[in-house]
Design a protein around this motif. Structure first.
Motif, PDB file in Angstrom:
ATOM      1  N   GLY A 220     104.862  36.819  48.880  1.00 37.99           N
ATOM      2  CA  GLY A 220     105.489  36.295  47.703  1.00 37.99           C
ATOM      3  C   GLY A 220     106.007  35.256  48.495  1.00 37.99           C
ATOM      4  O   GLY A 220     105.875  34.980  49.920  1.00 37.99           O
ATOM      5  N   ASN A 221     106.612  34.129  47.504  1.00 36.77           N
ATOM      6  CA  ASN A 221     107.199  32.943  47.057  1.00 36.77           C
ATOM      7  C   ASN A 221     108.544  33.067  46.692  1.00 36.77           C
ATOM      8  O   ASN A 221     109.008  33.815  45.887  1.00 36.77           O
TER       9      ASN A 221
ATOM     10  N   ASP B 134     116.452  27.781  45.303  1.00 34.36           N
ATOM     11  CA  ASP B 134     116.350  29.125  46.252  1.00 34.36           C
ATOM     12  C   ASP B 134     116.538  28.953  47.717  1.00 34.36           C
ATOM     13  O   ASP B 134     117.164  29.692  48.276  1.00 34.36           O
ATOM     14  N   TYR B 135     116.024  28.742  47.467  1.00 37.22           N
ATOM     15  CA  TYR B 135     115.447  28.688  48.950  1.00 37.22           C
ATOM     16  C   TYR B 135     116.389  27.824  49.866  1.00 37.22           C
ATOM     17  O   TYR B 135     117.418  27.463  51.250  1.00 37.22           O
ATOM     18  N   ILE B 136     116.837  26.111  49.467  1.00 30.26           N
ATOM     19  CA  ILE B 136     117.852  25.260  50.148  1.00 30.26           C
ATOM     20  C   ILE B 136     118.935  26.199  49.644  1.00 30.26           C
ATOM     21  O   ILE B 136     119.600  25.971  50.820  1.00 30.26           O
TER      22      ILE B 136
ATOM     23  N   SER C 159     109.537  30.783  56.253  1.00 31.67           N
ATOM     24  CA  SER C 159     108.060  31.457  55.332  1.00 31.67           C
ATOM     25  C   SER C 159     107.490  31.682  53.962  1.00 31.67           C
ATOM     26  O   SER C 159     106.462  32.543  53.954  1.00 31.67           O
ATOM     27  N   TYR C 160     108.550  31.892  53.497  1.00 34.03           N
ATOM     28  CA  TYR C 160     108.294  32.682  52.142  1.00 34.03           C
ATOM     29  C   TYR C 160     108.580  30.831  51.622  1.00 34.03           C
ATOM     30  O   TYR C 160     108.878  30.949  50.059  1.00 34.03           O
ATOM     31  N   ASN C 161     107.972  29.998  51.983  1.00 39.94           N
ATOM     32  CA  ASN C 161     108.191  28.070  51.595  1.00 39.94           C
ATOM     33  C   ASN C 161     106.430  28.460  51.399  1.00 39.94           C
ATOM     34  O   ASN C 161     105.569  29.330  51.295  1.00 39.94           O
TER      35      ASN C 161
ATOM     36  N   LYS D 286     112.295  16.893  54.636  1.00 39.95           N
ATOM     37  CA  LYS D 286     113.075  15.953  54.145  1.00 39.95           C
ATOM     38  C   LYS D 286     114.085  17.693  54.181  1.00 39.95           C
ATOM     39  O   LYS D 286     115.226  17.053  53.656  1.00 39.95           O
ATOM     40  N   ASP D 287     113.706  18.817  53.685  1.00 38.57           N
ATOM     41  CA  ASP D 287     114.548  20.019  53.739  1.00 38.57           C
ATOM     42  C   ASP D 287     115.432  19.753  55.182  1.00 38.57           C
ATOM     43  O   ASP D 287     116.438  20.205  54.829  1.00 38.57           O
ATOM     44  N   SER D 288     114.700  19.962  56.319  1.00 42.40           N
ATOM     45  CA  SER D 288     115.515  20.564  57.385  1.00 42.40           C
ATOM     46  C   SER D 288     116.424  19.060  57.227  1.00 42.40           C
ATOM     47  O   SER D 288     117.684  19.150  57.779  1.00 42.40           O
ATOM     48  N   PHE D 289     116.075  17.868  56.767  1.00 43.77           N
ATOM     49  CA  PHE D 289     117.371  16.727  56.757  1.00 43.77           C
ATOM     50  C   PHE D 289     118.517  17.068  55.705  1.00 43.77           C
ATOM     51  O   PHE D 289     119.889  16.870  55.974  1.00 43.77           O
TER      52      PHE D 289
END
Length: 617
Positions: free
Chosen positions: A22-23, A29-31, A309-311, A319-322
């Protein structure tokens, strides 16, 4: 993917890229989940205290410096590591099989910390419910004849050996080091010890379960289980509220706080004109900045790898890390203004110095700040908002902690648990509830403190140091960069120069210094002025050993089970296993194609390694 498969696995949608694991339903949702995980209670009750203690606004210089050289690089590394292979913190070590015990250690840290984090959520629930009455139950001493509680704090100033009573902040001849507070408790402190916790004298006096806390702990476990019942599909929607609502509350408290008398004094002590640039010459300030950056981003817990891991494979994790790390840092600074503006008002009301009302950790969240809120008009409203904020902040972090545990089990035993995710989640939350019951006895706060000091401390530094060594020096930093480029596209040599410098040298060196300093200056933990018995400290060290022992145990076991000469065994276990690759065939490209792996196996003929009959290998 068949309709039957979707029905069996409600955490997988037909549109998911990865039809087995799944993702995330969307990037938002992830951010939001990552922000909710990274922004924890430490942002609310630890950062403001550290800033005040270490020079106010001057503390931002080492804090943001450490964010750049350790926080962002390590956050990026862990997120990319989990996203590349779409596995949790144990299975990612297929990249370096000999270090798989590091992943098990991370999982155990999360397991143990989730026990006491659930208890902190229970504290917040109890205080939120207790706030639904007027006046607040900690606004005054319950028993006027009790000499241990006083509505009017008394402060003495030691001037040349002479104690001057009722010293106020208007008298600036007294230094902070000369301030003496007698052992009389404020109403909020009395309520925390005698009503909420019903605290015993020490760890040895366990006493009965405090049932109102046990019921709140049960409610907390039910909330977490309900939010995670469908994995990231349900938790990803819950965080739309739990990750954003704290910012609304902080803003409301800040607006209310800055309108109060004395707020200016509190803010100046926090980060204003009383900033002390000379503090930058003290090594302790830089150590505190690095430690706060490190822990506030939840590095080394396994949660970053799990959520990433669900990305989707080509998600721009860089970019997400920043976005997440800078949001986390900004939240810490922002929350400090709301905290200190109201603490400044409390100091003004009591006519005592601001430093006398500032506390750290539990003392700030459940003693100092509630005591300050009790002095405001419509105090129940502000108190309910504050503790609801603590609740949502705590829940976000707990969501990720449970997700780490469930994901590790699903990745290890996919055939056994694939269609039983909901049952596994309920079982995990139930087990954590039962394990948390000792923490809601009359000696519960001592157990919480013991776990916090011995597990959620420098143990993480060791795990992250091994992680850096494993990826940068054993697996190969350049190889890892090539893996990342498979996800986010080719980058220039200059782009990677900074990350190479951090991963190979700067971050490991800083961690080594902090680790050495932490061990050299280690002092047996206490709760306030209460010392732990020797058996309690021994138990704390046992928890530390239990987390770290898996690294050598797993390494030795794998070496024994491997075939070939000692050198061949070591070499095979320091090389990626045949299961190390992007999860889906379409993303493996030429570097990880099946044909190439077969050819390389034929050339090198590495010894076969089988340790545990699960997909952890």
């Amino acid at each position: 993917m068949s309709k039957l498969f979707i029905e069996q696995d409600p955490h997988v949608d037909a549109g998911d890229e990865n039809t087995e694991r799944g993702n995330w339903s969307s990037k938002r949702d992830y951010i939001l989940s990552m922000i909710g995980y990274a922004v924890g209670l430490g942002n609310i009750w630890r950062f403001p205290y550290l800033a005040y203690k270490n020079g106010g606004g001057a503390f931002l210089i080492p804090y943001f410096t450490m964010l750049v050289v350790t926080g962002i690089p390590l956050f990026f590394l862990e997120s990319a590591f989990g996203q590349f292979c779409s596995q949790g913190p144990v299975n990612v070590w297929r990249a370096v099989p000999i270090l798989q015990g590091v992943g098990i250690g991370m999982m155990l840290v999360t397991l143990i910390v989730s026990i006491y984090y659930n208890v902190i959520i229970a504290y917040s629930l109890y205080y939120m419910f207790a706030s639904m009455q007027f006046p607040l139950p900690w606004s005054g001493c319950p028993n006027r004849t009790d000499t241990n509680c006083s509505d009017t704090p008394i402060v003495y100033c030691n001037l040349s050996g002479v104690l001057m009573a009722n010293w106020t902040q208007d008298n600036n001849t007294c230094n902070a080091s000369d301030i003496i507070t007698p052992a009389v408790q404020s109403p909020s402190e009395y309520y925390w010890d005698n009503v909420a916790l019903q605290r015993s004298s020490d760890l040895s006096e366990t006493g009965p379960i405090v049932w109102h806390l046990a019921l709140c702990l049960l409610l907390s476990s039910i909330i977490v289980a309900a939010a995670l019942i469908k994995g990231i599909k349900s938790s990803g929607k819950v965080v739309y509220f739990t990750a954003t609502f704290p910012y609304v509350v902080i803003l409301i408290l800040l607006i209310r706080g800055v309108t109060l008398e004395g707020a200016k004094d509190g803010i100046e002590f926090y980060i204003g004109s009383k900033s002390n640039l000379t503090k930058l010459a003290e090594a302790q300030v830089w150590k505190d900045a690095a430690t706060q950056t490190f822990y506030s981003l939840s590095i080394g817990w396994g949660g970053l790898m799990t959520l990433a891991s669900y990305n989707n494979f080509h998600n721009n994790v860089f970019k997400d890390s920043f976005v997440v790390t800078l949001t986390n840092a900004g939240t810490s600074v922002f929350a400090g203004f709301a905290i200190f503006s109201i603490l400044g008002h409390m100091a003004h009301v009591y006519k005592i110095p601001v430093e006398e009302v500032v506390k750290e950790g539990f003392g700030l969240a459940f003693i100092a700040y509630p005591g300050a809120l009790a002095k405001l008009p419509i105090s129940p409203l502000w108190s309910i908002l504050f503790f609801f904020m603590l609740l949502t902040v705590g829940l976000d972090s707990q969501f990720a902690g449970i997700e780490v545990l469930v994901t590790c089990l699903l990745d290890a035993f996919p055939k056994a648990f694939k269609s039983k995710r909901a049952l596994l989640t309920i079982a995990t939350c139930s087990a954590l509830y039962l394990l948390g019951l000792p923490c809601v006895t009359t000696a519960g706060i001592y157990w919480v403190t013991l776990i916090d000091q011995f597990v959620a401390s420098w143990v993480l530094l060791i795990l992250v140091l091994l992680e850096l060594i494993g990826l940068s020096y054993i697996y190969g930093g350049n190889r890892f960069i090539e893996d990342i480029e498979m996800m986010i596209g080719k980058k220039s040599f200059g782009f990677w120069l900074w990350w190479r410098a951090c991963w190979f040298f700067i971050s490991p060196c800083i961690i080594l210094v902090i680790l050495g300093w932490s061990i050299a200056t280690f002092v047996s933990p206490t709760y306030g002025k209460v010392d732990f018995p020797s058996w309690g400290l021994a138990l704390g060290w046992c928890m530390t050993v239990f987390v770290l022992i898996w690294f050598p145990v797993v390494a030795i076991y794998k070496l024994i089970k491997a075939k070939g000469s000692p050198w061949e065994r070591l070499k095979s276990l320091c090389s990626p296993s045949k299961k190390w690759h992007p999860f889906l065939d379409i993303h493996r490209g030429e570097r990880y194609s099946t044909d190439r792996c077969i050819q390389e196996k034929g050339r090198k003929n590495p010894p076969e390694v089988n340790v545990i009959s699960s997909s952890w290998l």
